[in-house]
Design an enzyme around this catalytic site. Sequence first.
Site: not given
Length: 425
Positions: A261, A276, A348, A351, A388
């Site tokens: 990403r 991140r 988060e 999801s 994460r």
Amino acid sequence: MIDLRLLREDPDRVRASQRARGEDVALVDSLLSADERRRSSGVRFDELRAEQKQLGKLIPKATADEKAELLKRAEQLKADVKAADAERDAADAETHELLLRLGNLVHPDVPVGGEEDFVTLETHGTIRDFGAEGFEPKDHLELGQLLGAIDVERGAKVSGSRFYFLTGVGALLELALVNAAMAQATAAGFTPMLTPALVRPQSMAGTGFLGQAAQDVYHLDKDDLYLVGTSEVALAAYHMDEILDADKLPLRYAGFSPCFRREAGSHGKDTRGIFRVHQFDKVEMFSYVDPEDTQAEHQRLLAWEKQWLSSLELPFRVIDVASGDLGSSAARKFDCEAWIPTQGKYRELTSTSDCTEFQSRRLSIRVRDGKQVKPLATLNGTLCAVPRTIVAILENHQLADGSVRVPEVLRPYLGGREVLEPVTR
């Protein structure tokens, strides 16, 4: 993409969905107009072709005087058919292009608003009081360095910012997480999958990642291939252009892949550590189900995510994501957010999205139920996004001396280790 018949029958519902997403409502009227031109030009083309065929039957039987007039009409019809065909193709292309820009219809129970307008559905686990325990918690990067588990300095040297090495016990911790997650998924009936990290444009577009998310995607221009941001892309495209048998549903896959990403728009956010990053590994759940079972499957995916986070002994909450924060493919999305002690907030970790028939229509995936062939529904859910999850484990299970307690579920995959101990460098 959505069903065009639904758009024609209930355009106000589609307008309301666009408005809830914060997207362009005028797109609905543009699409309706293009669809009307597509249908009317198609009718005109069919009428002209029918006349052309009929004329072709009359010419051989006509007298010499009649034949000249008929040939003249045939020549005009040939030009008219060509023009009508071009008009139909142009209207069809415009309709398809506009349809691809339209997001999925937002579920009526989704809270309306932006990123901060979510609704908390439930909370699990107990947040530790480190003050009562007599020490100040360290953040995941400091703990990772003490354990010899995370090296961001050399990651930046080799690849740039937001890259990292997992070293020593950090690498073993990732492998433990992946194996434990795959074990849970397999026990739940998922088929384990190792998926491609590079996909063709039709796979990326078909899952909805070349719309609002396009700026976050890596593209290899020379090869016209995309690096996936999630194995959802490959898993969704796995049955592209296929008709599946209804008695084989549900189909459930658990994909493991690297994910890439660009993190466009995240300048200055989460710059410390590995929360991140540009590249990470993830175990993703993906389901193909009958459209009537989509909401029940969504709850099942959420239950498996809750089972996973509970097995890691992490405090977390479940939120119903607001309409303006949904991806274009999702009709509804639930996030599980783990408590990060040094940030003093939930972040988060997993999801799960119900994409209804949106992706299957774009990818031409259908199901045969008796004589009926129809689009099916697709859903996805993160089981373990590795970095994460490591952040949450290190911070929530740390001890005063910088060591970290290993959750019981991971111990068999870490050679029975109960504690990760600091190393001397």
